[in-house]
Design an enzyme around this catalytic site. Structure first.
Site, PDB file in Angstrom:
ATOM      1  N   GLU A 145      -9.264  11.952  12.158  1.00 53.70           N
ATOM      2  CA  GLU A 145      -8.152  11.121  12.395  1.00 53.70           C
ATOM      3  C   GLU A 145      -6.978  11.557  13.552  1.00 53.70           C
ATOM      4  O   GLU A 145      -6.177  11.875  13.729  1.00 53.70           O
ATOM      5  CB  GLU A 145      -7.165  10.501  11.285  1.00 53.70           C
ATOM      6  CG  GLU A 145      -6.458   9.425  11.749  1.00 53.70           C
ATOM      7  CD  GLU A 145      -5.907   9.299  10.054  1.00 53.70           C
ATOM      8  OE1 GLU A 145      -6.869   9.571   8.967  1.00 53.70           O
ATOM      9  OE2 GLU A 145      -4.791   8.181  10.486  1.00 53.70           O
ATOM     10  N   LYS A 196       0.361  -1.118   0.132  1.00 52.75           N
ATOM     11  CA  LYS A 196       0.196  -0.025   0.037  1.00 52.75           C
ATOM     12  C   LYS A 196       0.692   0.812   0.237  1.00 52.75           C
ATOM     13  O   LYS A 196       2.013   1.126   1.022  1.00 52.75           O
ATOM     14  CB  LYS A 196      -1.214   0.045   1.638  1.00 52.75           C
ATOM     15  CG  LYS A 196      -1.984   1.149   1.449  1.00 52.75           C
ATOM     16  CD  LYS A 196      -2.745   1.308   2.622  1.00 52.75           C
ATOM     17  CE  LYS A 196      -3.214   2.403   2.556  1.00 52.75           C
ATOM     18  NZ  LYS A 196      -4.455   2.805   4.086  1.00 52.75           N
TER      19      LYS A 196
END
Ligand SMILES: C=C(O[C@@H]1C=C(C(=O)O)C=C[C@H]1O)C(=O)O
Length: 468
Positions: free
Chosen positions: A272, A223
């Site tokens: 976040e 990723k």
């Protein structure tokens, strides 16, 4: 004796003690005085700082707690890979030499260190982010904390060895007088729209995403989180306090943050949390995997259900959960998280979300946790080192503090850091906006482009002239 005289005596006693300690240890000692405020709104406080703080302001928080800082009794900055250790060491040293005095009831008003870190000290740096270095923290001269309907104001000053007590008392009183008289520098909000344009075109984005996918196919990389930028040219220098208030009102449920230097301010509203540490308790969150919000309740729920069932998004999310929980296990006795991700809804976007709860020895340093976790595969990629290497060579933007930890730490080692996304760097009449997304082998460059467009919205919507 009335309250004012009691405070005067307590301050004098504290300054005397700080001066004595500074002399004994031949080093600066921090003196802080905390008091309860009847009412003070963090945004008005921040605005007042425009005339007082020499461009060093900070604001951070959400519905639970808001903190704001004006000016700096001291500033810590660091460059390079040792930055977490440097800040940890400097703060430990300063916190050990603290003399705190408080008005009765304000004893919890200890000063805090506020600031953040850059995304990657090894990436090429542009002059844009130079004032931030790789770590920039303030110990605010004036610090406001609003929590549980209580407002505490803490005034801090460094007492250097050899400075006569009368001089310290005079300086402390002078600062108090300046604070009392400070007024916001009012600026008018222009109705004129900013001109906004991408700094990378769609074609180069497609090429970058495709290159990342090819790389993943031929290596262990699983990723990579890619980012792109927009530039906004504003008609006038924006009023940051106004902009922040608007951002907080629109992005409820997110963390608001702003770290200002004399040259520019990094701000945003992020969903976040990276780390919250309170004694032995550590809370973190995995936020990765995204879908738009629906126009109706039903459409919104359908999009959420599709996100929860989407293999690509679940895989992206899973990488983050695995990395964060396994790294936390190195520090914690217990690490708990739900089996299945949940949905975290923001105004413009919804995410897969897994809250993580851990218990560790209270002496574990929040800076060590940050060093280990940052960047998680939600912002960097997997494996971490390979993803960073790839980004250094291929991503042509200077992320600066975008996507990196920003927050606070107190003298007892408690603190909270979020990742600086849904954000922009404002300097003069210009803003650079950042947005990124996780790319894995099955990703589609055009869908990722659309996803990043949604992630620019929180900032785009509060730019001057963009008022709804
Ligand atoms: C990188 C950003 O967001 C991150 C990437 C996400 C994703 O790829 O789905 C979701 C939330 C964040 O962890 C950003 O907003 O700039």
């Amino acid at each position: 004796m009335n309250v004012i005289n009691v405070c005067k005596t307590v301050k004098l006693d504290g300054l005397t003690e700080a001066a004595k300690q500074a002399k004994a240890v031949h080093a600066p000692v921090l003196f802080s005085f905390a008091e309860i405020m009847e009412t003070e709104d963090p945004f008005s406080f921040f605005a007042k700082g425009s005339s007082l703080s020499s461009g060093k302001r900070f604001i951070f928080g959400n519905e639970e707690m808001m903190i704001a800082g004006l000016g700096a009794a001291c500033t810590f900055s660091a460059t390079g890979n040792q930055r977490f250790d440097r800040v940890k060491r400097d703060w430990q040293q300063a916190a050990e030499r603290l003399v705190l005095r408080a008005q009765p009831g304000a004893e919890t008003g200890k000063p805090m260190l506020v600031g953040g870190f850059s995304f990657d000290p090894e990436a090429a740096h542009s002059s844009l982010w130079a004032p931030f270095a790789d770590a920039l923290f303030y110990l605010p001269a004036w610090f406001l904390r609003v929590q549980n309907q209580q407002v505490i104001l803490t005034h801090s000053m460094i007492c250097r060895p050899g400075v006569p007590l009368e001089q310290l008392v005079a300086q402390f009183s002078r600062e108090e007088e300046r604070f009392r008289l400070a007024k916001p520098i009012s600026s008018f909000e222009t109705e004129k729209r900013s001109s906004i344009f991408p700094l990378q075109d769609r074609e180069s984005w497609r090429e970058l995403v495709t290159k990342a996918i090819v790389q993943m196919h031929h290596s262990d990389l699983r990723k990579i989180v890619l980012a792109r930028t927009l530039q906004a040219d504003l008609v006038e220098k924006p009023d940051l306090a106004l902009l922040l208030k608007r951002l907080a009102d629109r992005q409820k449920g997110s963390y608001l943050f702003c770290l200002e230097t004399p040259e520019g301010a990094f701000l945003g509203a992020t969903p976040e949390r990276l780390i919250k540490k309170q004694g032995a308790t550590i809370e973190t969150a995995c936020v990765a995997g995204s879908a738009p919000r629906g126009d109706t309740k039903e459409a919104d729920m359908r999009l959420a259900a599709a996100l929860l069932a989407d293999p690509k998004n679940c895989k992206e999310h899973h990488y983050v959960v695995t990395m964060i929980t396994s790294e936390l296990r190195k520090f914690a006795q217990t690490v708990d998280w739900p089996d299945q991700p949940q949905i975290l809804k923001n105004k413009n976007i919804q995410h897969l979300y897994t809250p993580v709860h851990a218990v560790a020895d209270p002496s574990v340093s929040i800076f060590d946790l940050l060093q280990t976790l940052h960047p998680t595969p939600a912002l960097g990629g997997l494996p971490q080192a390979d993803a960073l290497n790839w980004l250094r060579t291929n991503e042509a933007i200077d992320r600066g503090f975008y996507g990196a930890p920003i927050g606070w730490c107190d003298c007892d080692g408690n603190g909270e850091f979020v990742v600086g996304i849904r954000s922009a760097l404002f300097a003069g009449c210009r803003a650079v906006l950042y947005a990124g997304c996780g790319v894995i082998e099955g990703s589609n460059p055009d869908s990722e482009f659309t996803e990043t467009a949604l992630k620019f919205r929180p900032i785009l919507d509060v730019l001057p002239g963009e008022n709804e």
